[in-house]
Design a protein around this motif. Structure first.
Motif, short mmCIF file in Angstrom:
data_model
loop_
_atom_site.label_atom_id
_atom_site.label_comp_id
_atom_site.label_asym_id
_atom_site.label_seq_id
_atom_site.Cartn_x
_atom_site.Cartn_y
_atom_site.Cartn_z
N GLU A 189 0.83 -1.21 0.00
CA GLU A 189 0.00 0.00 0.00
C GLU A 189 0.86 1.25 0.00
O GLU A 189 0.58 2.22 -0.72
CB GLU A 189 -0.92 -0.01 1.22
CG GLU A 189 -2.07 -1.01 1.10
CD GLU A 189 -2.93 -1.05 2.34
OE1 GLU A 189 -2.53 -0.45 3.36
OE2 GLU A 189 -4.01 -1.67 2.30
N VAL A 190 1.92 1.26 0.80
CA VAL A 190 2.83 2.41 0.84
C VAL A 190 3.59 2.53 -0.47
O VAL A 190 3.82 3.63 -0.98
CB VAL A 190 3.79 2.30 2.04
CG1 VAL A 190 4.84 3.41 2.00
CG2 VAL A 190 3.03 2.36 3.36
N LEU A 191 3.97 1.39 -1.05
CA LEU A 191 4.69 1.41 -2.32
C LEU A 191 3.85 2.06 -3.42
O LEU A 191 4.38 2.80 -4.26
CB LEU A 191 5.06 -0.02 -2.74
CG LEU A 191 6.28 -0.62 -2.05
CD1 LEU A 191 6.34 -2.13 -2.30
CD2 LEU A 191 7.58 0.05 -2.51
N LYS A 192 2.56 1.78 -3.42
CA LYS A 192 1.68 2.38 -4.43
C LYS A 192 1.71 3.91 -4.32
O LYS A 192 1.85 4.62 -5.33
CB LYS A 192 0.26 1.87 -4.27
CG LYS A 192 -0.74 2.44 -5.27
CD LYS A 192 -2.12 1.85 -5.05
CE LYS A 192 -3.13 2.49 -6.01
NZ LYS A 192 -3.31 3.94 -5.75
N SER A 193 1.60 4.43 -3.11
CA SER A 193 1.66 5.88 -2.90
C SER A 193 3.04 6.43 -3.27
O SER A 193 3.15 7.50 -3.88
CB SER A 193 1.36 6.21 -1.43
OG SER A 193 0.09 5.77 -1.06
N PHE A 194 4.06 5.66 -2.93
CA PHE A 194 5.43 6.09 -3.21
C PHE A 194 5.67 6.24 -4.71
O PHE A 194 6.24 7.24 -5.17
CB PHE A 194 6.42 5.09 -2.60
CG PHE A 194 7.85 5.33 -2.98
CD1 PHE A 194 8.52 6.46 -2.53
CD2 PHE A 194 8.52 4.45 -3.79
CE1 PHE A 194 9.85 6.69 -2.88
CE2 PHE A 194 9.84 4.66 -4.15
CZ PHE A 194 10.51 5.79 -3.69
N TYR A 195 5.25 5.25 -5.50
CA TYR A 195 5.46 5.31 -6.95
C TYR A 195 4.67 6.46 -7.57
O TYR A 195 5.11 7.07 -8.55
CB TYR A 195 5.10 3.99 -7.62
CG TYR A 195 6.26 3.03 -7.67
CD1 TYR A 195 7.13 3.01 -8.76
CD2 TYR A 195 6.53 2.18 -6.62
CE1 TYR A 195 8.21 2.15 -8.81
CE2 TYR A 195 7.62 1.31 -6.64
CZ TYR A 195 8.46 1.30 -7.75
OH TYR A 195 9.54 0.46 -7.78
N GLY A 196 3.52 6.76 -7.00
CA GLY A 196 2.77 7.92 -7.48
C GLY A 196 3.54 9.22 -7.26
O GLY A 196 3.57 10.10 -8.13
N LEU A 197 4.22 9.32 -6.12
CA LEU A 197 5.02 10.51 -5.82
C LEU A 197 6.25 10.60 -6.73
O LEU A 197 6.60 11.69 -7.21
CB LEU A 197 5.48 10.49 -4.36
CG LEU A 197 4.46 10.90 -3.30
CD1 LEU A 197 5.07 10.83 -1.91
CD2 LEU A 197 3.95 12.31 -3.56
N VAL A 198 6.89 9.47 -6.95
CA VAL A 198 8.07 9.46 -7.83
C VAL A 198 7.67 9.83 -9.25
O VAL A 198 8.36 10.60 -9.93
CB VAL A 198 8.77 8.08 -7.80
CG1 VAL A 198 9.93 8.05 -8.79
CG2 VAL A 198 9.28 7.77 -6.40
N ASP A 199 6.55 9.30 -9.70
CA ASP A 199 6.04 9.63 -11.04
C ASP A 199 5.77 11.13 -11.17
O ASP A 199 6.17 11.76 -12.15
CB ASP A 199 4.75 8.83 -11.29
CG ASP A 199 4.19 9.08 -12.68
OD1 ASP A 199 4.95 9.04 -13.65
OD2 ASP A 199 2.97 9.33 -12.78
N LEU A 200 5.12 11.71 -10.16
CA LEU A 200 4.84 13.15 -10.18
C LEU A 200 6.13 13.95 -10.15
O LEU A 200 6.25 14.99 -10.83
CB LEU A 200 3.95 13.51 -8.98
CG LEU A 200 3.52 14.97 -8.86
CD1 LEU A 200 2.74 15.42 -10.09
CD2 LEU A 200 2.69 15.17 -7.59
#
Length: 330
Positions: A189-200
């Motif tokens: 769950e945290v990884l999903k949020s993390f990849y969204g931040l890296v993408d942004l």
């Protein structure tokens, strides 16, 4: 005990970090938790308190990384070996005794603490979009007219990349070990949020032309794409083979595809950035293709959808500006 934990959590999260009560509690906590006879039943309350104190320091990642690495050490060694998670206090290493059985609790607590770190990072990213124009001559004029603004933005961008690299360093040890199902799901769950931040981050920082912090951005993408992503697919593969209850199957049926989609969207953004900058910012070299997935998303189709979405946003902004100009001229 649950009410006590809630009260302590609120006290440590919202009180002044230098409050005498908070400092006294921290001193007692570090002294108590390093004792070998600390009851295992106290960990669900005391470990969140320790993590809350960690994330309120100037550099929370150093402590969280040590806790993550120590959890990995506990899980990867036999239960008979004496290994414990670590907390740093004023430069000293202090030990928290906990068993393999309580590692699941420790992982969940650590992910909750990391989420509290990601939330402000997300806000900073959303509010840190650089003002740039398409005309190169006009952009050069703006850079000379407002050098302090662009320099400040660049320094902030470098700090954001550094923080995200540290987050990856917290997550990596947990991705590399075989976690219990519940603990693994909290990490995903945290990884999903993390990849969204890296993408942004990549979307906002890579198109900044001369102001792009290319070295920091390259380090971030390499850390995520080359080291973290392949291990995530291995972790997912192991989870899918493990026996689990129906509740976990339902949760993972949504969680795993969502995470893979976030990863694929991030990789598609790298391709898109390379095209937009005509190869000047080529971050796709760090992507390692993995076969440890039972389905994949077509990155070319995803790239076209991302490009179409961005064009729609630009078109909407242009129309809105024209409307504003019309209203102002009336």
């Amino acid at each position: 005990m649950d009410h006590l934990g809630t009260w302590l959590g609120l006290l440590l999260r919202y009180c002044d970090r230098n409050n005498p009560v908070v400092l006294a509690f921290e001193t007692w906590l570090n002294s108590y938790m390093k004792k070998s006879n600390t009851p295992q039943s106290a960990l669900p309350i005391l470990l969140p308190c320790s993590c809350t104190l960690c994330i309120r320091t100037a550099n929370p990642f150093e402590r969280l990384i040590l806790i993550s690495e120590s959890i990995q050490n506990v899980i990867n060694h036999s239960p008979t070996q004496d290994t414990s998670p670590v907390i740093i206090t004023q430069g000293r290493i202090e030990w928290i005794d906990f068993s393999t059985e309580t590692a699941t609790v420790a992982v969940t607590v650590l992910m909750n603490a990391l989420s509290l770190v990601l939330d402000p990072l997300s806000h900073i990213l959303v509010t840190s979009k650089l003002y740039i124009v398409k005309n190169a001559a006009e952009q050069d004029r703006l850079s000379k007219l407002l050098p302090a603004y662009y320099e400040q933005w660049r320094r902030k961008a470098i700090k954001i990349c550094g923080s995200l690299i540290q987050v990856a360093s917290v997550l990596s040890p947990l991705v590399e070990c075989q976690l219990e199902v519940t603990a693994a799901e909290s990490v995903l769950e945290v990884l999903k949020s993390f990849y969204g931040l890296v993408d942004l981050s990549v979307k906002q920082l890579a198109i900044a032309d001369a102001d792009c912090p290319i070295q920091s951005l390259s380090q971030l993408v390499e850390r995520v794409s080359y080291h973290l992503t392949p291990n995530i697919y291995s972790m997912i593969h192991g989870l899918q083979k493990a026996e689990k209850k129906d509740s976990h199957m339902k949760k993972q049926a949504k969680l795993i595809p969502d995470l893979i989609y976030s990863i694929e969207q991030f990789e598609a953004t790298l391709v898109q950035i390379s095209k937009k900058t005509k190869g000047n910012v080529n971050l796709t070299m760090y992507v390692r293709r993995s076969t440890a997935r039972d389905f994949r998303i077509d990155t070319n189709v995803l790239s076209r959808k991302i490009e179409a979405k961005e064009n729609d946003e630009i078109e909407s902004d242009t129309k809105r500006r024209k409307v504003d100009e019309t209203v102002n001229s009336m």
